[in-house]
Design a protein around this motif. Structure first.
Motif, mmCIF file in Angstrom:
data_model
loop_
_atom_site.group_PDB
_atom_site.id
_atom_site.type_symbol
_atom_site.label_atom_id
_atom_site.label_comp_id
_atom_site.label_asym_id
_atom_site.label_seq_id
_atom_site.Cartn_x
_atom_site.Cartn_y
_atom_site.Cartn_z
ATOM 1 N N GLU A 154 0.827 -1.209 0.000
ATOM 2 C CA GLU A 154 0.000 0.000 0.000
ATOM 3 C C GLU A 154 0.861 1.259 0.000
ATOM 4 O OE1 GLU A 154 -3.125 0.259 -0.439
ATOM 5 O OE2 GLU A 154 -3.652 -1.866 -0.336
ATOM 6 N N GLU A 155 1.934 1.237 0.767
ATOM 7 C CA GLU A 155 2.826 2.398 0.813
ATOM 8 C C GLU A 155 3.515 2.612 -0.539
ATOM 9 O OE1 GLU A 155 2.110 0.936 4.869
ATOM 10 O OE2 GLU A 155 2.744 -0.034 3.009
ATOM 11 N N LEU A 156 3.897 1.516 -1.185
ATOM 12 C CA LEU A 156 4.575 1.629 -2.477
ATOM 13 C C LEU A 156 3.681 2.230 -3.537
ATOM 14 C CD1 LEU A 156 6.710 -1.595 -3.056
ATOM 15 C CD2 LEU A 156 7.502 0.768 -3.062
ATOM 16 N N ILE A 157 2.435 1.750 -3.642
ATOM 17 C CA ILE A 157 1.576 2.232 -4.718
ATOM 18 C C ILE A 157 0.939 3.574 -4.403
ATOM 19 C CG2 ILE A 157 1.125 -0.098 -5.564
ATOM 20 C CD1 ILE A 157 -1.717 0.199 -4.333
ATOM 21 N N ALA A 158 1.095 4.046 -3.158
ATOM 22 C CA ALA A 158 0.561 5.361 -2.803
ATOM 23 C C ALA A 158 1.439 6.487 -3.330
ATOM 24 C CB ALA A 158 0.417 5.475 -1.290
ATOM 25 N N ALA A 159 2.678 6.173 -3.674
ATOM 26 C CA ALA A 159 3.630 7.162 -4.176
ATOM 27 C C ALA A 159 3.996 6.813 -5.621
ATOM 28 C CB ALA A 159 4.881 7.166 -3.297
ATOM 29 N N PRO A 160 4.598 7.725 -6.363
ATOM 30 C CA PRO A 160 5.002 7.415 -7.733
ATOM 31 C C PRO A 160 5.891 6.167 -7.789
ATOM 32 C CG PRO A 160 5.132 9.770 -7.372
ATOM 33 C CD PRO A 160 4.847 9.150 -6.027
ATOM 34 N N ALA A 161 5.600 5.299 -8.736
ATOM 35 C CA ALA A 161 6.351 4.059 -8.905
ATOM 36 C C ALA A 161 6.071 3.516 -10.295
ATOM 37 C CB ALA A 161 5.963 3.037 -7.835
ATOM 38 N N VAL A 162 6.842 2.516 -10.690
ATOM 39 C CA VAL A 162 6.672 1.834 -11.972
ATOM 40 C C VAL A 162 6.362 0.364 -11.678
ATOM 41 C CG1 VAL A 162 7.759 1.204 -14.158
ATOM 42 C CG2 VAL A 162 8.282 3.418 -13.099
ATOM 43 N N LEU A 163 5.343 -0.171 -12.344
ATOM 44 C CA LEU A 163 4.963 -1.572 -12.150
ATOM 45 C C LEU A 163 5.205 -2.363 -13.424
ATOM 46 C CD1 LEU A 163 2.299 0.207 -10.663
ATOM 47 C CD2 LEU A 163 2.275 -2.052 -9.599
ATOM 48 N N LEU A 164 5.605 -3.626 -13.265
ATOM 49 C CA LEU A 164 5.784 -4.526 -14.397
ATOM 50 C C LEU A 164 4.602 -5.486 -14.477
ATOM 51 C CD1 LEU A 164 9.549 -5.612 -14.218
ATOM 52 C CD2 LEU A 164 8.532 -3.720 -15.491
ATOM 53 N N ALA A 165 4.030 -5.619 -15.674
ATOM 54 C CA ALA A 165 2.945 -6.578 -15.925
ATOM 55 C C ALA A 165 3.447 -7.605 -16.933
ATOM 56 C CB ALA A 165 1.706 -5.868 -16.448
ATOM 57 N N HIS A 166 3.720 -8.814 -16.456
ATOM 58 C CA HIS A 166 4.306 -9.848 -17.305
ATOM 59 C C HIS A 166 3.280 -10.686 -18.061
ATOM 60 C CE1 HIS A 166 8.175 -9.021 -15.346
ATOM 61 N NE2 HIS A 166 8.728 -9.757 -16.287
ATOM 62 N N SER A 167 1.995 -10.380 -17.901
ATOM 63 C CA SER A 167 0.944 -11.099 -18.624
ATOM 64 C C SER A 167 -0.328 -10.273 -18.581
ATOM 65 C CB SER A 167 0.684 -12.473 -17.992
ATOM 66 O OG SER A 167 0.093 -12.317 -16.709
ATOM 67 N N ALA A 168 -1.276 -10.618 -19.446
ATOM 68 C CA ALA A 168 -2.570 -9.933 -19.407
ATOM 69 C C ALA A 168 -3.293 -10.226 -18.098
ATOM 70 C CB ALA A 168 -3.418 -10.369 -20.600
ATOM 71 N N HIS A 169 -3.186 -11.467 -17.630
ATOM 72 C CA HIS A 169 -3.795 -11.857 -16.352
ATOM 73 C C HIS A 169 -3.194 -11.034 -15.214
ATOM 74 C CE1 HIS A 169 -5.863 -14.341 -13.512
ATOM 75 N NE2 HIS A 169 -4.792 -14.991 -13.098
ATOM 76 N N GLY A 170 -1.872 -10.876 -15.248
ATOM 77 C CA GLY A 170 -1.209 -10.092 -14.227
ATOM 78 C C GLY A 170 -1.568 -8.619 -14.298
ATOM 79 N N ALA A 171 -1.695 -8.093 -15.512
ATOM 80 C CA ALA A 171 -2.046 -6.682 -15.677
ATOM 81 C C ALA A 171 -3.436 -6.397 -15.125
ATOM 82 C CB ALA A 171 -1.976 -6.307 -17.153
ATOM 83 N N ALA A 172 -4.369 -7.307 -15.381
ATOM 84 C CA ALA A 172 -5.733 -7.121 -14.873
ATOM 85 C C ALA A 172 -5.762 -7.149 -13.350
ATOM 86 C CB ALA A 172 -6.648 -8.202 -15.445
ATOM 87 N N ARG A 173 -4.958 -8.021 -12.757
ATOM 88 C CA ARG A 173 -4.897 -8.107 -11.293
ATOM 89 C C ARG A 173 -4.282 -6.833 -10.697
ATOM 90 N NH1 ARG A 173 -5.879 -9.748 -6.214
ATOM 91 N NH2 ARG A 173 -4.105 -10.489 -5.006
ATOM 92 N N ILE A 174 -3.225 -6.342 -11.320
ATOM 93 C CA ILE A 174 -2.612 -5.094 -10.867
ATOM 94 C C ILE A 174 -3.635 -3.972 -10.894
ATOM 95 C CG2 ILE A 174 -0.929 -3.311 -11.458
ATOM 96 C CD1 ILE A 174 0.878 -5.591 -12.529
ATOM 97 N N ALA A 175 -4.345 -3.853 -12.008
ATOM 98 C CA ALA A 175 -5.337 -2.788 -12.143
ATOM 99 C C ALA A 175 -6.434 -2.911 -11.095
ATOM 100 C CB ALA A 175 -5.937 -2.827 -13.549
ATOM 101 N N GLU A 176 -6.827 -4.137 -10.811
ATOM 102 C CA GLU A 176 -7.904 -4.368 -9.847
ATOM 103 C C GLU A 176 -7.516 -3.899 -8.452
ATOM 104 O OE1 GLU A 176 -10.364 -8.125 -7.856
ATOM 105 O OE2 GLU A 176 -8.764 -8.498 -9.304
ATOM 106 N N ILE A 177 -6.321 -4.250 -8.006
ATOM 107 C CA ILE A 177 -5.980 -3.940 -6.624
ATOM 108 C C ILE A 177 -5.394 -2.535 -6.461
ATOM 109 C CG2 ILE A 177 -5.705 -6.354 -5.984
ATOM 110 C CD1 ILE A 177 -2.745 -6.039 -6.076
ATOM 111 N N VAL A 178 -4.875 -1.959 -7.555
ATOM 112 C CA VAL A 178 -4.421 -0.572 -7.482
ATOM 113 C C VAL A 178 -5.625 0.361 -7.414
ATOM 114 C CG1 VAL A 178 -3.360 1.285 -8.822
ATOM 115 C CG2 VAL A 178 -2.154 -0.883 -8.535
ATOM 116 N N GLY A 179 -6.667 0.039 -8.182
ATOM 117 C CA GLY A 179 -7.854 0.876 -8.189
ATOM 118 C C GLY A 179 -7.750 2.036 -9.168
ATOM 119 N N ALA A 180 -8.707 2.942 -9.070
ATOM 120 C CA ALA A 180 -8.804 4.028 -10.052
ATOM 121 C C ALA A 180 -7.764 5.119 -9.847
ATOM 122 C CB ALA A 180 -10.207 4.632 -10.003
#
Length: 229
Positions: A154-180
């Motif tokens: 939570e602390e990491l995604i609250a500040a500027p950062a770069v995320l890696l999405a190694h699959s479409a499944h992974g990208a969807a999960r990242i988007a889901e838990i990061v939120g809008a």
């Protein structure tokens, strides 16, 4: 010298650890934050003579298939990306082609060469592709299940950062838990399909030129050092 924005690596191990090590060797501030855990599933090898080629779209398939993968050794492997090719070779398979784009492009190339009977060694949760008229038979040998983020997520995604999405499944999960609330975050996707699965609203989205760690980390180096706002 600043190490730039944190790079959040979300792919399951053992690939996640490998990516983190590679990123840190490049001087990036990589954080190990897997959002999935991979495990083998029971499967039975079909008669390889019923197929013209073996398609592998993820290194996990070759790593987790187990000893029975040797029964498919007579089939030439068409692998998406260098990591999948290396894992297939390590499992005793013969790699004929290493695709430098996504699975759809590799399938298109296979059918253009008259390869119509394709066995796809894959995971339980997988992307859909247009087989272009080929008989594409999925053979599920592993699963990747979501896990709760580690402490510090939570602390990491609250500040500027770069995320890696190694699959479409992974990208969807990242988007889901990061939120809008994601405008302050930047995303690097392994393919155009993964970028699409991540949705809109990111501060920046980059698609790797090839489906492998080297290309993704090249993009990461640029995005992590673009500066903080």
């Amino acid at each position: 010298m600043t190490r730039g924005l944190p790079l959040i690596v979300t792919r399951p191990d053992p690939g996640g650890v490998t990516t983190v090590d590679r990123a840190r060797a490049l001087g990036l501030d990589a954080r190990h934050m897997p959002l999935f855990a991979a495990h083998s599933l029971a499967w039975a090898a079909p008669d390889p003579s019923d197929f013209d080629a073996l398609l592998i779209t993820s290194a996990q398939a070759a790593r987790l298939a187990g000893a029975d993968i040797g029964r498919l050794a007579s089939l030439p492997v068409h692998a998406v990306g260098a990591a999948s090719a290396r894992a297939a070779a390590a499992a005793g398979l013969s790699v004929a082609v290493v695709g430098e784009s996504d699975a759809q492009h590799l399938l298109d190339a296979m059918t253009s060469q008259g390869i119509w009977r394709i066995l796809w060694l894959c995971g339980r949760d997988r992307s859909a592709f247009d087989p272009r008229g080929a008989a594409l038979v999925p053979l599920v040998c592993y699963a990747v299940d979501p896990i709760e983020p580690l402490a510090g997520w939570e602390e990491l995604i609250a500040a500027p950062a770069v995320l890696l999405a190694h699959s479409a499944h992974g990208a969807a999960r990242i988007a889901e838990i990061v939120g809008a609330a994601r405008k302050h975050l930047r995303l690097i996707a392994i393919s155009a399909g993964a970028a699409a699965a991540a949705g809109e609203g990111w501060g920046a989205v980059a698609v790797a030129g090839r489906p492998d760690d080297a290309a993704m980390l090249a993009e990461a180096h640029a995005l992590c050092h673009k500066g903080r706002k």
